[in-house]
Design a protein around this motif. Structure first.
Motif, PDB file in Angstrom:
ATOM      1  N   PRO A 248      -3.149 -70.827  -5.566  1.00  0.00           N
ATOM      2  CA  PRO A 248      -4.041 -69.690  -5.309  1.00  0.00           C
ATOM      3  C   PRO A 248      -3.415 -68.361  -5.726  1.00  0.00           C
ATOM      4  CG  PRO A 248      -3.935 -71.153  -3.400  1.00  0.00           C
ATOM      5  CD  PRO A 248      -2.872 -71.611  -4.353  1.00  0.00           C
ATOM      6  N   LEU A 249      -4.266 -67.469  -6.195  1.00  0.00           N
ATOM      7  CA  LEU A 249      -3.849 -66.115  -6.566  1.00  0.00           C
ATOM      8  C   LEU A 249      -4.737 -65.126  -5.810  1.00  0.00           C
ATOM      9  CD1 LEU A 249      -2.420 -63.953  -8.344  1.00  0.00           C
ATOM     10  CD2 LEU A 249      -4.213 -64.330 -10.036  1.00  0.00           C
ATOM     11  N   VAL A 250      -4.105 -64.276  -5.019  1.00  0.00           N
ATOM     12  CA  VAL A 250      -4.833 -63.240  -4.283  1.00  0.00           C
ATOM     13  C   VAL A 250      -4.438 -61.895  -4.877  1.00  0.00           C
ATOM     14  CG1 VAL A 250      -5.329 -62.212  -2.039  1.00  0.00           C
ATOM     15  CG2 VAL A 250      -4.802 -64.666  -2.200  1.00  0.00           C
ATOM     16  N   LEU A 251      -5.421 -61.150  -5.337  1.00  0.00           N
ATOM     17  CA  LEU A 251      -5.197 -59.855  -5.978  1.00  0.00           C
ATOM     18  C   LEU A 251      -5.488 -58.743  -4.980  1.00  0.00           C
ATOM     19  CD1 LEU A 251      -4.690 -58.071  -8.502  1.00  0.00           C
ATOM     20  CD2 LEU A 251      -7.121 -58.383  -9.065  1.00  0.00           C
ATOM     21  N   PHE A 252      -4.519 -57.847  -4.778  1.00  0.00           N
ATOM     22  CA  PHE A 252      -4.670 -56.720  -3.864  1.00  0.00           C
ATOM     23  C   PHE A 252      -4.884 -55.442  -4.657  1.00  0.00           C
ATOM     24  CE2 PHE A 252      -2.744 -59.907  -1.312  1.00  0.00           C
ATOM     25  CZ  PHE A 252      -3.075 -59.649   0.008  1.00  0.00           C
ATOM     26  N   ARG A 253      -5.946 -54.721  -4.323  1.00  0.00           N
ATOM     27  CA  ARG A 253      -6.201 -53.436  -4.964  1.00  0.00           C
ATOM     28  C   ARG A 253      -5.079 -52.447  -4.650  1.00  0.00           C
ATOM     29  NH1 ARG A 253     -11.120 -55.099  -2.706  1.00  0.00           N
ATOM     30  NH2 ARG A 253     -12.784 -55.474  -4.221  1.00  0.00           N
ATOM     31  N   SER A 255      -5.248 -49.598  -3.436  1.00  0.00           N
ATOM     32  CA  SER A 255      -5.474 -48.932  -2.151  1.00  0.00           C
ATOM     33  C   SER A 255      -5.110 -49.806  -0.959  1.00  0.00           C
ATOM     34  CB  SER A 255      -6.947 -48.509  -2.037  1.00  0.00           C
ATOM     35  OG  SER A 255      -7.782 -49.661  -2.097  1.00  0.00           O
ATOM     36  N   ARG A 256      -4.750 -51.083  -1.215  1.00  0.00           N
ATOM     37  CA  ARG A 256      -4.474 -52.028  -0.123  1.00  0.00           C
ATOM     38  C   ARG A 256      -2.997 -52.410  -0.058  1.00  0.00           C
ATOM     39  NH1 ARG A 256      -8.693 -54.599   2.016  1.00  0.00           N
ATOM     40  NH2 ARG A 256      -7.208 -54.749   3.738  1.00  0.00           N
ATOM     41  N   VAL A 257      -2.120 -51.455  -0.338  1.00  0.00           N
ATOM     42  CA  VAL A 257      -0.692 -51.745  -0.353  1.00  0.00           C
ATOM     43  C   VAL A 257      -0.211 -52.196   1.024  1.00  0.00           C
ATOM     44  CG1 VAL A 257      -0.065 -49.321   0.051  1.00  0.00           C
ATOM     45  CG2 VAL A 257       1.586 -50.872  -1.000  1.00  0.00           C
ATOM     46  N   ALA A 258      -0.756 -51.616   2.104  1.00  0.00           N
ATOM     47  CA  ALA A 258      -0.348 -52.014   3.452  1.00  0.00           C
ATOM     48  C   ALA A 258      -0.754 -53.457   3.736  1.00  0.00           C
ATOM     49  CB  ALA A 258      -0.967 -51.074   4.487  1.00  0.00           C
ATOM     50  N   ALA A 259      -1.950 -53.852   3.295  1.00  0.00           N
ATOM     51  CA  ALA A 259      -2.407 -55.225   3.500  1.00  0.00           C
ATOM     52  C   ALA A 259      -1.539 -56.212   2.723  1.00  0.00           C
ATOM     53  CB  ALA A 259      -3.864 -55.355   3.082  1.00  0.00           C
ATOM     54  N   LEU A 260      -1.105 -55.811   1.525  1.00  0.00           N
ATOM     55  CA  LEU A 260      -0.233 -56.686   0.736  1.00  0.00           C
ATOM     56  C   LEU A 260       1.115 -56.849   1.426  1.00  0.00           C
ATOM     57  CD1 LEU A 260       0.582 -58.347  -1.683  1.00  0.00           C
ATOM     58  CD2 LEU A 260       0.872 -56.251  -2.994  1.00  0.00           C
ATOM     59  N   ARG A 261       1.654 -55.778   1.985  1.00  0.00           N
ATOM     60  CA  ARG A 261       2.926 -55.889   2.703  1.00  0.00           C
ATOM     61  C   ARG A 261       2.793 -56.846   3.888  1.00  0.00           C
ATOM     62  NH1 ARG A 261       3.783 -49.654   2.132  1.00  0.00           N
ATOM     63  NH2 ARG A 261       5.252 -49.524   0.401  1.00  0.00           N
ATOM     64  N   GLU A 262       1.676 -56.765   4.604  1.00  0.00           N
ATOM     65  CA  GLU A 262       1.459 -57.651   5.747  1.00  0.00           C
ATOM     66  C   GLU A 262       1.371 -59.106   5.284  1.00  0.00           C
ATOM     67  OE1 GLU A 262      -2.027 -56.365   7.756  1.00  0.00           O
ATOM     68  OE2 GLU A 262      -1.189 -54.417   8.355  1.00  0.00           O
ATOM     69  N   ALA A 263       0.683 -59.356   4.173  1.00  0.00           N
ATOM     70  CA  ALA A 263       0.553 -60.723   3.665  1.00  0.00           C
ATOM     71  C   ALA A 263       1.903 -61.283   3.232  1.00  0.00           C
ATOM     72  CB  ALA A 263      -0.434 -60.752   2.499  1.00  0.00           C
ATOM     73  N   PRO A 268       6.743 -65.849   3.827  1.00  0.00           N
ATOM     74  CA  PRO A 268       7.958 -65.606   3.039  1.00  0.00           C
ATOM     75  C   PRO A 268       8.048 -66.438   1.760  1.00  0.00           C
ATOM     76  CG  PRO A 268       8.466 -65.937   5.378  1.00  0.00           C
ATOM     77  CD  PRO A 268       7.036 -66.319   5.186  1.00  0.00           C
ATOM     78  N   SER A 269       7.241 -67.498   1.651  1.00  0.00           N
ATOM     79  CA  SER A 269       7.290 -68.323   0.446  1.00  0.00           C
ATOM     80  C   SER A 269       6.405 -67.782  -0.668  1.00  0.00           C
ATOM     81  CB  SER A 269       6.865 -69.758   0.767  1.00  0.00           C
ATOM     82  OG  SER A 269       5.478 -69.819   1.070  1.00  0.00           O
ATOM     83  N   ALA A 270       5.626 -66.725  -0.391  1.00  0.00           N
ATOM     84  CA  ALA A 270       4.719 -66.172  -1.401  1.00  0.00           C
ATOM     85  C   ALA A 270       5.505 -65.526  -2.536  1.00  0.00           C
ATOM     86  CB  ALA A 270       3.788 -65.146  -0.766  1.00  0.00           C
ATOM     87  N   LEU A 271       4.952 -65.620  -3.737  1.00  0.00           N
ATOM     88  CA  LEU A 271       5.499 -64.933  -4.901  1.00  0.00           C
ATOM     89  C   LEU A 271       4.651 -63.705  -5.192  1.00  0.00           C
ATOM     90  CD1 LEU A 271       6.148 -67.991  -7.257  1.00  0.00           C
ATOM     91  CD2 LEU A 271       7.843 -66.733  -5.938  1.00  0.00           C
ATOM     92  N   LEU A 272       5.292 -62.613  -5.576  1.00  0.00           N
ATOM     93  CA  LEU A 272       4.589 -61.359  -5.829  1.00  0.00           C
ATOM     94  C   LEU A 272       4.569 -61.049  -7.316  1.00  0.00           C
ATOM     95  CD1 LEU A 272       3.291 -58.649  -4.949  1.00  0.00           C
ATOM     96  CD2 LEU A 272       5.630 -57.752  -4.734  1.00  0.00           C
ATOM     97  N   LEU A 273       3.371 -60.962  -7.905  1.00  0.00           N
ATOM     98  CA  LEU A 273       3.214 -60.517  -9.287  1.00  0.00           C
ATOM     99  C   LEU A 273       3.028 -59.006  -9.281  1.00  0.00           C
ATOM    100  CD1 LEU A 273       2.727 -63.554  -9.893  1.00  0.00           C
ATOM    101  CD2 LEU A 273       0.902 -62.837 -11.447  1.00  0.00           C
TER     102      LEU A 273
END
Length: 340
Positions: A248-253, A255-263, A268-273
Motif C-alpha cells: 500500500p501507498l498512502v500519499l499525504f498532502r 498541508s498534512r505534515v502533522a498527520a504524516l508524522r503521526e502515521a 515504525p516499519s513504514a517507509l517514507l517516500l
C-alpha cells in the motif's frame, strides 16, 4: 492491479515454469537478434530515454495482441508507436498539421508523443479503434537502432505488468517478464513517460510527462491540460489507477505534515517516500529519498516505488505541484491506495 488469472510469460507458459529473462547488452549482434524477433512477431523489451518499452511490430495485429495479453492491459488503452523520424510516419498518419511539425522540430527526438489522425494501415488493436494514433521519436540510440534495424514502426507500452510502476532499469523488466528478450541500455535518463499532446482547438496535454507543460506551451500557446475523467482513453496514461507498488501507498498532502508524522510514529516499519529537502522534517524515520532537483526526483520515482527494502507500507509526502513535479505528483496520486 494485475489480472487475477495466473500470469503467463510472452511464450504462453506459466511464470513459475518460465526461464529467466534474457538481458543482452546492445551490441550489433544483439540488435540484429532483437530486430529479427520483432519481424517474426515476437515482443522485445528495449530502453528509451523515458522508461523501458515492451515493443512489437506495430503493423502486425497478432504481435500487438501478445503485448496486451502479456501485460494484462485493457484493450481500450491505446499504444504509442515509435518511429525513427517524420519520414517513417508516411503511410501511418493522414496529416501532420503545422502545430505538430513545430513541436516535432523542437522536441523530437525526445519524450514527446503526438496524437495524429491515422491511416487504415495502423491496426485497430494499436489505437483501441480510435481514429488517431499516438507517435513519437525516442531519444535513445538503442531504441532508434532497433527500429531502424527492424524496418518497422514499433508499438510499445511500458515494459511492466499493467497497473504496476513503470520500469526504468532492465532488471525491473526481468522482474515482471520472465523469458523475455531485454536489451539492457542501463538506467532510463528521464524516468518518467513521455508527455502526450493532442492537436485540436484547443491543443491538449493528455498525459503529463518528461517535458514540463510550461516548456510545451512556450512553443504552442493555448495548450491546456485535459482532465482524466473521459469516457474513453485517448492516449496511454489517462486511466486513474496506475503505477501501483507491491504494498500500500498512502500519499499525504503538504498541508498534512502533522498527520504524516503521526502515521510514521504509529508504524515504525513504514517507509517514507520524500524529496531530499523534506527528509529532515521527519527525523528518525526510514526514508526512501527521491532525489534533490526535479529531474532527479522524476528519475528516481519508479525506482523508489519498486524498492525492495522491507516495510509494511509506503507513506509519501507530496511535492510542490509545479514544472516537472506536476507529472511526478500525477504518478504518485494514481499509484496511491489513499490520499490523506
Amino acid at each position: 492491479p494485475p489480472p487475477s488469472t495466473a500470469p503467463l510469460d510472452l511464450t504462453g507458459r506459466s511464470i513459475s515454469d518460465s526461464p529467466s529473462a534474457v538481458l543482452l547488452p546492445p551490441t550489433p549482434a544483439s540488435l540484429r537478434r532483437a530486430a529479427d524477433a520483432l519481424r517474426r512477431g515476437e515482443p522485445v523489451a528495449f530502453p528509451t530515454e523515458t522508461v523501458y518499452g515492451l515493443g512489437a511490430n506495430a503493423l502486425d495485429p497478432e504481435a500487438v495482441r501478445r503485448v496486451f495479453s502479456a501485460k494484462g492491459r485493457p484493450g481500450d488503452n491505446p499504444l504509442i508507436v515509435h518511429v525513427t523520424g517524420l519520414q517513417m510516419l508516411r503511410g501511418l498518419v493522414r496529416s501532420v498539421p503545422p502545430a505538430a511539425r513545430a513541436l516535432a522540430k523542437r522536441f523530437w527526438p525526445g519524450p514527446l508523443t503526438l496524437v495524429l489522425p491515422r491511416t487504415r494501415r495502423v491496426p485497430d488493436v494499436v489505437t483501441a479503434g480510435l481514429p488517431t494514433v499516438a507517435v513519437r521519436v525516442p531519444d535513445h540510440p538503442v531504441a532508434l537502432a532497433l527500429i531502424a534495424a527492424a524496418g518497422v514502426p514499433v508499438a510499445a507500452p511500458s515494459a511492466n505488468r499493467s497497473g504496476r510502476p513503470s520500469p526504468t532499469r532492465a532488471a525491473h523488466v526481468a522482474d515482471d517478464f520472465p523469458g523475455l528478450l531485454v536489451l539492457d541500455g542501463g538506467p532510463a535518463h528521464h524516468g518518467l513517460e513521455s508527455t502526450v499532446v493532442a492537436l485540436g482547438d484547443p491543443p491538449r496535454v493528455l498525459r503529463l510527462g518528461a517535458i514540463p507543460f510550461e516548456e510545451l506551451r512556450a512553443t504552442l500557446p493555448g495548450l491546456v491540460v485535459a482532465t482524466r475523467a473521459r469516457a474513453r482513453a485517448e492516449s496511454p496514461g489517462m486511466r486513474h489507477r496506475h503505477y501501483a507498488p507491491a504494498r500500500p501507498l498512502v500519499l499525504f498532502r503538504r498541508s498534512r505534515v502533522a498527520a504524516l508524522r503521526e502515521a510514521l510514529a504509529a508504524d515504525p516499519s513504514a517507509l517514507l517516500l520524500c524529496a531530499n529537502a523534506d527528509a529532515p522534517l521527519f527525523p528518525g524515520t526510514r526514508p526512501v529519498r527521491l532525489g534533490g532537483e526535479p529531474p532527479q526526483i522524476a528519475h528516481g520515482l519508479f525506482d523508489a516505488l519498486r524498492t525492495r527494502r522491507r516495510g509494511s507500507v509506503l507513506l509519501a509526502y507530496a511535492l510542490p505541484r509545479r514544472g516537472l513535479l506536476r507529472a511526478v505528483m500525477d504518478r504518485l496520486e494514481r499509484a496511491a491506495t489513499r490520499v490523506v
